[in-house]
Design a protein around this motif. Structure first.
Motif, PDB file in Angstrom:
ATOM      1  N   GLU A 328       0.841  -1.196   0.000  1.00 57.42           N
ATOM      2  CA  GLU A 328       0.000   0.000   0.000  1.00 57.42           C
ATOM      3  C   GLU A 328       0.876   1.245   0.000  1.00 57.42           C
ATOM      4  O   GLU A 328       1.843   1.344   0.758  1.00 57.42           O
ATOM      5  CB  GLU A 328      -0.920   0.006   1.219  1.00 57.42           C
ATOM      6  CG  GLU A 328      -1.866   1.205   1.249  1.00 57.42           C
ATOM      7  CD  GLU A 328      -2.785   1.191   2.453  1.00 57.42           C
ATOM      8  OE1 GLU A 328      -3.585   2.137   2.603  1.00 57.42           O
ATOM      9  OE2 GLU A 328      -2.698   0.232   3.253  1.00 57.42           O
ATOM     10  N   THR A 329       0.554   2.173  -0.871  1.00 57.30           N
ATOM     11  CA  THR A 329       1.290   3.439  -0.915  1.00 57.30           C
ATOM     12  C   THR A 329       0.866   4.323   0.252  1.00 57.30           C
ATOM     13  O   THR A 329      -0.336   4.459   0.509  1.00 57.30           O
ATOM     14  CB  THR A 329       1.013   4.174  -2.237  1.00 57.30           C
ATOM     15  OG1 THR A 329       1.374   3.328  -3.327  1.00 57.30           O
ATOM     16  CG2 THR A 329       1.808   5.468  -2.319  1.00 57.30           C
ATOM     17  N   PRO A 330       1.816   4.891   0.999  1.00 57.22           N
ATOM     18  CA  PRO A 330       1.433   5.829   2.062  1.00 57.22           C
ATOM     19  C   PRO A 330       0.575   6.962   1.492  1.00 57.22           C
ATOM     20  O   PRO A 330       0.942   7.610   0.522  1.00 57.22           O
ATOM     21  CB  PRO A 330       2.779   6.353   2.575  1.00 57.22           C
ATOM     22  CG  PRO A 330       3.748   5.255   2.257  1.00 57.22           C
ATOM     23  CD  PRO A 330       3.268   4.668   0.962  1.00 57.22           C
ATOM     24  N   GLY A 331      -0.581   7.182   2.090  1.00 56.16           N
ATOM     25  CA  GLY A 331      -1.493   8.184   1.592  1.00 56.16           C
ATOM     26  C   GLY A 331      -2.524   7.629   0.625  1.00 56.16           C
ATOM     27  O   GLY A 331      -3.408   8.357   0.168  1.00 56.16           O
ATOM     28  N   GLY A 332      -2.400   6.343   0.302  1.00 59.18           N
ATOM     29  CA  GLY A 332      -3.374   5.717  -0.595  1.00 59.18           C
ATOM     30  C   GLY A 332      -2.770   5.380  -1.943  1.00 59.18           C
ATOM     31  O   GLY A 332      -1.984   6.142  -2.505  1.00 59.18           O
ATOM     32  N   GLY A 333      -3.114   4.212  -2.465  1.00 63.61           N
ATOM     33  CA  GLY A 333      -2.593   3.789  -3.761  1.00 63.61           C
ATOM     34  C   GLY A 333      -1.885   2.448  -3.653  1.00 63.61           C
ATOM     35  O   GLY A 333      -1.997   1.734  -2.648  1.00 63.61           O
ATOM     36  N   LEU A 334      -1.151   2.122  -4.690  1.00 67.85           N
ATOM     37  CA  LEU A 334      -0.478   0.827  -4.765  1.00 67.85           C
ATOM     38  C   LEU A 334       0.978   1.029  -5.169  1.00 67.85           C
ATOM     39  O   LEU A 334       1.289   1.841  -6.045  1.00 67.85           O
ATOM     40  CB  LEU A 334      -1.182  -0.070  -5.789  1.00 67.85           C
ATOM     41  CG  LEU A 334      -0.745  -1.538  -5.810  1.00 67.85           C
ATOM     42  CD1 LEU A 334      -1.230  -2.253  -4.549  1.00 67.85           C
ATOM     43  CD2 LEU A 334      -1.289  -2.241  -7.048  1.00 67.85           C
ATOM     44  N   THR A 335       1.862   0.267  -4.527  1.00 68.77           N
ATOM     45  CA  THR A 335       3.286   0.295  -4.846  1.00 68.77           C
ATOM     46  C   THR A 335       3.738  -1.111  -5.201  1.00 68.77           C
ATOM     47  O   THR A 335       3.586  -2.034  -4.393  1.00 68.77           O
ATOM     48  CB  THR A 335       4.122   0.816  -3.664  1.00 68.77           C
ATOM     49  OG1 THR A 335       3.745   2.158  -3.364  1.00 68.77           O
ATOM     50  CG2 THR A 335       5.608   0.786  -4.004  1.00 68.77           C
ATOM     51  N   ALA A 336       4.274  -1.260  -6.405  1.00 72.18           N
ATOM     52  CA  ALA A 336       4.858  -2.532  -6.826  1.00 72.18           C
ATOM     53  C   ALA A 336       6.347  -2.493  -6.503  1.00 72.18           C
ATOM     54  O   ALA A 336       7.069  -1.609  -6.970  1.00 72.18           O
ATOM     55  CB  ALA A 336       4.633  -2.755  -8.324  1.00 72.18           C
TER      56      ALA A 336
END
Length: 343
Positions: A328-336
C-alpha cells in the motif's frame, strides 16, 4: 572386477575398507620396529667384584608408543570420510544446479551422465524429465496458439456482420465484447511467448532504461516520473523491460500517474513503481498475479487489460532470481516493489 566398485555404495565401502586396512598395516609396522623390545634372558650384569647388578633397559624413544600409530589411523579415517562425503555430495550438487538452471531456462543443457551407477541413473532420469517438460510446454503452446489463431477468422467475420445491425446500442455492446475477446487472444499469445523465450543475461544500465521509459511516456502525454540512481545490473534486458512496462502501464491505467524509484545497494537493486490510485485490498494482492484474474470495482476489466500484465511481470522478475510484491502506498494507492539480486 571393476563392476562392484562402479556404484556409489561400492566406492564408499572400498574406500573405507582400504583406509581401515592401511591404518592397521601402518600401526603394525610401527609397533614392529619401534615397540617395546622383548625382555632379555640375562637380566643381571656381573661386576668385577663378583656382584650382580640389574640390567637397565634402554629408554624407549617418545615415538615408540601408541601415539603415532593412532595418529596414522585417525588421519587415514579423516581422509576417507572427507573423500566419501565428496562422493556423496557431488552428484547431489550437480543435480541441484541442473534443477536450478531448468527452473530458469527449459532449454538448459542436459546433465552429463557420468560417475557411479546411481549418479548416472539420476542424471538420465533428470534428462528424461527435462525432455518431457519441454515437449509438454511446447505442445501446450502450439495448441493454444493454434486455437487463438483459428478463432481470429470467425471473430473478424462477426465484426464485419456487426455493421448490418441497426440498433446502435446493441452494435456497440457486441463490438466491445468482440474487442475484449480479441484482446484476450492477443494477451494469451504474448504470455505464451514470454514463457517460451529464453534470453541470456547481459549487463544493463537499468537507470538509463527507466529514464528512457519515463521520457517515452512523457512524450506521449503521460505523467511518469523517476528518481534514484543505480549501477549496471546483469539481467535479461527484454524481460526487465517487459516487466517495467507492465507495471508502469498498470499504474497509469488506474491512477493516471506513476513514479519509479530506484534504491541500489551492494546486494540488490530495488525498483518501486508507485501510484496513488484506488489501491488493492491486502487479501487480494497475491491473487492479482494469477493469470486472467480481475478485480471488481475500479480495478476491473472496464479499466482495460485482461488480467495477464501482473502475471507476466512477476514471472519476468522470478526469471531474474528476484521477487515482485505489492504494498500500500502511504497516503493511498499501490506500490509494486521489485527486488533484483546482484549476483
Amino acid at each position: 572386477m571393476r563392476a562392484p566398485f562402479n556404484t556409489l555404495f561400492g566406492r564408499l565401502f572400498g574406500l573405507l575398507l582400504v583406509a581401515i586396512v592401511l591404518a592397521h598395516v601402518l600401526a603394525f609396522f610401527w609397533f614392529h620396529h619401534y615397540g617395546p623390545p622383548p625382555p632379555p634372558r640375562a637380566a643381571f650384569v656381573e661386576q668385577p667384584d663378583g656382584s650382580l647388578t640389574p640390567l637397565r633397559k634402554a629408554p624407549r624413544p617418545w615415538f615408540g608408543g601408541p601415539v603415532v600409530p593412532l595418529t596414522f589411523q585417525f588421519i587415514s579415517l579423516i581422509i576417507a570420510a572427507w573423500y566419501g562425503a565428496k562422493l556423496l555430495s557431488r552428484p547431489i550438487q550437480r543435480l541441484s544446479a541442473a534443477a536450478e538452471r531448468l527452473s530458469v531456462d527449459l532449454d538448459s543443457p542436459p546433465l552429463v551422465e557420468s560417475g557411479p551407477r546411481e549418479a548416472r541413473q539420476a542424471a538420465s532420469t533428470f534428462n528424461l524429465m527435462q525432455k518431457r517438460i519441454r515437449e509438454q510446454v511446447s505442445q501446450r503452446a502450439r495448441m493454444l496458439g493454434a486455437v487463438s489463431h483459428d478463432l481470429r477468422t470467425p471473430l473478424s467475420r462477426l465484426k464485419l456482420r456487426l455493421e448490418q445491425i441497426e440498433d446502435p446500442k446493441l452494435q456497440g455492446q457486441m463490438r466491445q465484447d468482440l474487442d475484449d475477446m480479441i484482446g484476450m487472444l492477443d494477451a494469451t499469445l504474448s504470455y505464451l511467448h514470454e514463457q517460451r523465450t529464453s534470453e541470456t543475461r547481459h549487463w544493463l544500465d537499468v537507470q538509463a532504461l527507466v529514464e528512457s521509459l519515463s521520457e517515452n511516456a512523457q512524450d506521449q502525454g503521460r505523467d511518469v516520473q523517476f528518481s534514484g540512481t543505480c549501477a549496471p545490473l546483469q539481467v535479461q534486458p527484454m524481460a526487465l523491460r517487459s516487466c517495467l512496462n507492465n507495471l508502469i502501464d498498470n499504474a497509469l491505467r488506474y491512477a493516471g500517474t506513476a513514479r519509479v524509484e530506484l534504491a541500489d545497494s551492494r546486494g540488490a537493486l530495488v525498483i518501486r513503481v508507485i501510484d496513488h490510485g484506488p489501491g488493492i485490498a491486502a487479501d487480494k494482492r497475491e491473487a492479482v498475479f494469477e493469470p486472467f484474474f480481475r478485480l471488481e470495482g475500479s480495478r476491473n476489466r472496464n479499466s482495460g487489460g485482461v488480467g495477464l500484465g501482473m502475471t507476466i511481470a512477476r514471472e519476468a522478475v522470478e526469471r531474474l532470481g528476484g521477487h515482485l510484491s505489492l504494498e500500500e502506498t502511504p497516503g493511498g494507492g499501490l506500490t509494486a516493489v521489485m527486488w533484483l539480486p546482484r549476483v
